[in-house]
Design a protein around this motif. Structure first.
Motif, mmCIF file in Angstrom:
data_model
loop_
_atom_site.group_PDB
_atom_site.id
_atom_site.type_symbol
_atom_site.label_atom_id
_atom_site.label_comp_id
_atom_site.label_asym_id
_atom_site.label_seq_id
_atom_site.Cartn_x
_atom_site.Cartn_y
_atom_site.Cartn_z
ATOM 1 N N THR A 1 -6.757 7.976 -0.411
ATOM 2 C CA THR A 1 -7.233 6.634 -0.058
ATOM 3 C C THR A 1 -7.979 6.662 1.265
ATOM 4 O O THR A 1 -9.021 6.027 1.417
ATOM 5 C CB THR A 1 -6.051 5.657 0.025
ATOM 6 N N GLU B 1 -9.667 -2.881 1.859
ATOM 7 C CA GLU B 1 -8.211 -2.821 1.993
ATOM 8 C C GLU B 1 -7.563 -4.099 1.479
ATOM 9 O O GLU B 1 -6.541 -4.050 0.807
ATOM 10 C CB GLU B 1 -7.818 -2.568 3.447
ATOM 11 N N ASP B 2 -8.150 -5.250 1.792
ATOM 12 C CA ASP B 2 -7.616 -6.524 1.290
ATOM 13 C C ASP B 2 -7.680 -6.587 -0.225
ATOM 14 O O ASP B 2 -6.738 -7.031 -0.880
ATOM 15 C CB ASP B 2 -8.376 -7.707 1.883
ATOM 16 N N ALA C 1 -7.616 -4.167 -2.293
ATOM 17 C CA ALA C 1 -6.711 -3.190 -2.898
ATOM 18 C C ALA C 1 -5.320 -3.772 -3.116
ATOM 19 O O ALA C 1 -4.603 -3.334 -4.010
ATOM 20 C CB ALA C 1 -6.636 -1.940 -2.037
ATOM 21 N N THR C 2 -4.944 -4.772 -2.311
ATOM 22 C CA THR C 2 -3.613 -5.362 -2.446
ATOM 23 C C THR C 2 -3.610 -6.665 -3.237
ATOM 24 O O THR C 2 -2.556 -7.237 -3.455
ATOM 25 C CB THR C 2 -2.992 -5.605 -1.062
ATOM 26 N N GLU C 3 -4.782 -7.127 -3.667
ATOM 27 C CA GLU C 3 -4.864 -8.357 -4.456
ATOM 28 C C GLU C 3 -4.421 -8.109 -5.893
ATOM 29 O O GLU C 3 -4.645 -7.032 -6.445
ATOM 30 C CB GLU C 3 -6.309 -8.863 -4.521
#
Length: 63
Positions: free
Chosen positions: A4, A41-42, A44-46
């Motif tokens: 990543t 990055e945001d 990826a967590t959604e």
């Protein structure tokens, strides 16, 4: 195998190059590259449809 961190560094470089192509100064290009990595990055967590690709630097530049 790409980690990543490797992918984010590659994305940072692509965003920096894109910002330079748009005529921005290197300091602004670095800022944009950092913002672009934060967007990735945001995202990826959604929770979202998994087949959607990550946004390109061009899409983030214009948003």
């Amino acid at each position: 195998m790409q980690t990543t961190t490797d992918r984010l560094e590659l994305a940072r470089g692509q965003a920096f190059d894109y910002a330079i192509e748009q005529g921005g100064p290197p300091s602004r290009a670095e800022d944009f590259a950092g913002e672009y990595v934060c967007v990735l990055e945001d995202r990826a967590t959604e929770l979202r449809y998994p087949d959607l690709p990550a946004p390109t630097p061009e899409e983030v530049w214009f948003s």
